[in-house]
Design a protein around this motif. Structure first.
Motif, PDB file in Angstrom:
ATOM      1  N   VAL A 139      -1.607  -0.936  -1.615  1.00 35.45           N
ATOM      2  CA  VAL A 139      -0.811  -0.827  -2.590  1.00 35.45           C
ATOM      3  C   VAL A 139      -0.423  -2.359  -2.858  1.00 35.45           C
ATOM      4  O   VAL A 139       0.200  -3.013  -2.254  1.00 35.45           O
ATOM      5  N   TYR A 163       2.360  -1.337 -10.612  1.00 32.25           N
ATOM      6  CA  TYR A 163       2.069  -0.736  -9.199  1.00 32.25           C
ATOM      7  C   TYR A 163       0.628  -0.384  -9.321  1.00 32.25           C
ATOM      8  O   TYR A 163       0.117   0.617 -10.220  1.00 32.25           O
ATOM      9  N   THR A 193      -1.586   0.144   3.280  1.00 29.28           N
ATOM     10  CA  THR A 193      -1.895   1.314   2.146  1.00 29.28           C
ATOM     11  C   THR A 193      -2.824   0.822   0.928  1.00 29.28           C
ATOM     12  O   THR A 193      -2.939   1.548   0.220  1.00 29.28           O
ATOM     13  N   TYR A 228      -2.537   1.166  -7.111  1.00 29.53           N
ATOM     14  CA  TYR A 228      -2.912   1.759  -5.779  1.00 29.53           C
ATOM     15  C   TYR A 228      -4.616   1.568  -5.407  1.00 29.53           C
ATOM     16  O   TYR A 228      -5.342   2.485  -6.234  1.00 29.53           O
TER      17      TYR A 228
END
Length: 509
Positions: free
Chosen positions: A77, A100, A75, A102
């Motif tokens: 991430v 976090y 992903t 992304y």
């Protein structure tokens, strides 16, 4: 299956090898590890991830630091913990406890007890920041504090564009500067232009006073402001209220449009109009468009209406001079008038009427001259000075006729209740008055000409008259009075022109 390797050598090479074996995203978009103390490669249920200790990541020119990070290869991430830091270019740094990131969208969510975004000139501190690194926009939805070299700005929610240097703040917004304090509900602040645009109930306070409005803009550097909705400027000497308002921050001069109200606090003078200006240092106001002024003295109010009104304040002795120009109406409970120019000095309570002035009283008199000066004592007329083509008419309610006096100059004196007491005529004197006997019966019309004369009045009737020089006169019996003899030349009873209060304040045409 889980595979574990403790890296004592070139962790970056092994990371690149693992990456070459599993490519869930394009390699140029994958967040890159450029440094770590330990790296653990994990494959569980077909999901590849990296566990990085004291690592440094690089992505699209930005560096990401943390004590511990878990990167999902599939992903793209990253979850990072401990001493989290993002460095973007040479200007923006974000620090916190948790991150976090992304990678596909370049969205970073940083949180912690103290989450900080810094650029070259300001620092934003809050609990959680969402930073769109692709567009350079950071936002927070927990109480935040932005500090630069001049301002401290707090709010419960905000957005910051790191490229345009624009801030948008919401809810309980407060901007503190050494020169002023601004509070509002919504604020857009450009740190380059120094303009703050606000919407919602807003208050600006500085050493000179306060501004209260709901929509407008304010320059944090020059202190200039412009407001689009009903706004009030309030300081120790005056308040200025208008539908739209501009204020010069350096001079504190103001310009208002739409239902303008200027209130001078020291003498309770109120100016009203469609458009108005105030010059604070000079103590000077100008107002026009349905302009009128109210001056409260004792329990009575004096109203003056004009096309343009001017107010001059003498700040040393707290006195004021009012000037009205063109189409002037004046209204007070005990007298009314009209002219083309007027001045009123609150210090000595003197009102001067120019250019075809005419005055009336509820006590049934009318006065005209080229100029009239009214002297007030205890808010009542004490004396009137008429100069040039002076004409005084009193309505005699007993005989239903008019007593008249004219001359070059007339001094008229009044007693309590604005009742005419005495008239002194100097130059070209003429009079026409009705004489009554002891039984209050009309005995005729007196027509007298004399250069100077002194008339004493009771209830608007002449009780006594004396002359200086040789008078030329006659008493005409009631039965022999002809219509032309009842009036002196120039007689014109204009009571229908007497302004009402509503007309003076523009409530009727």
């Amino acid at each position: 299956m889980t595979f574990f390797v403790l890296m004592f050598f070139s962790p970056y090479l092994l990371a690149q090898k693992a990456l070459s074996q599993s490519k869930p995203v394009q390699s140029e978009d994958l967040v890159e590890i450029i440094k770590s103390d330990e790296l653990e490669i994990v494959n569980e249920n077909g999901v590849d991830s990296r566990r990085v200790t004291n690592g440094v990541f690089k992505h699209k020119g930005a560096l990401l630091y943390s004590k511990l990070a878990i990167q999902n290869i599939n992903t793209n991430v990253i979850e990072a913990f401990g001493n989290v830091k993002i460095v973007q270019g040479d200007t923006v740094t974000v620090t916190g406890d948790t991150l976090y990131y992304y990678g596909n969208t370049r969205l970073a969510i940083v949180s912690g007890k103290k989450t900080v975004l810094k650029d070259s000139k300001r620092t934003l501190t809050t609990r959680k920041i969402e930073y769109d690194m692709a567009n350079g926009i950071a936002n927070y939805k927990t109480p935040g504090r932005t500090v630069d070299e001049e301002n401290v700005l707090t709010s419960k929610e905000g957005f910051y564009n790191t490229r345009t240097k624009e801030f948008t703040y919401y809810r309980n917004v407060k901007l503190v500067n050494k020169k002023y304090v601004l509070t509002t509900d919504t604020l857009l602040y450009n740190s380059i232009t120094k303009w703050s645009d606000f919407n919602g109930v807003t208050k600006i306070t500085n050493k000179d006073g306060t501004v209260n409005g709901t929509k407008g803009r304010y320059n944090t550097e020059s202190a200039a402001s412009a407001f689009q909705k009903r706004t009030t400027v309030d300081n120790e000497t005056y308040t200025l209220t208008a539908d739209s308002l501009e204020v010069d921050g350096k001079s504190n001069n103001g310009r208002g449009k739409g239902n303008v109200v200027i209130v001078a606090k020291k003498d309770k003078t109120v100016l009203n109009g469609d458009e108005g200006y105030y010059w604070k240092k000079e103590g000077y106001s100008k107002i026009f468009g349905h302009a009128y002024v109210r001056n409260v003295v004792s329990d009575d109010t004096l109203y003056i209406r004009a096309d343009t009104l001017y107010s001059y304040e003498n700040q040393r002795d707290s006195t004021r001079k009012l000037v009205g120009n063109k189409n002037v109406f004046i209204y007070k409970s005990d007298f009314q008038g009209k002219c083309d120019s007027i001045t009123y000095n609150t210090a000595d309570s003197i009102i001067r009427f120019f250019r075809k002035p005419i005055l009336w009283s509820d006590q049934h008199y009318q006065m005209e001259a080229d100029s009239i000066t009214a002297f007030l004592v205890n808010n009542e007329i004490n004396r009137m000075l008429l100069k040039g083509k002076s004409f005084v008419i009193t309505e005699d309610t007993l005989v239903k006729q008019f007593n008249q006096v004219k001359g070059r100059t007339i001094n008229a004196y009044f007693e309590t209740g604005n009742k005419l007491k005495q008239v002194l005529v100097d130059g070209n004197g003429e009079s026409a008055y009705y004489a009554v006997d002891d039984n209050q019966k009309n005995i005729g019309l007196n027509r007298v000409e004399c250069g100077r004369m002194n008339l004493l009045f009771t209830d608007n009737r002449v009780q006594k008259i004396s002359f200086v020089g040789k008078p030329d006169g006659k008493l005409i019996p009631p039965s022999k009075i002809k219509a032309p003899e009842r009036q002196l030349e120039g007689f014109n009873w204009r009571i229908t022109e007497k302004p009402t209060k509503n007309k003076t304040i523009w409530r009727e045409l």
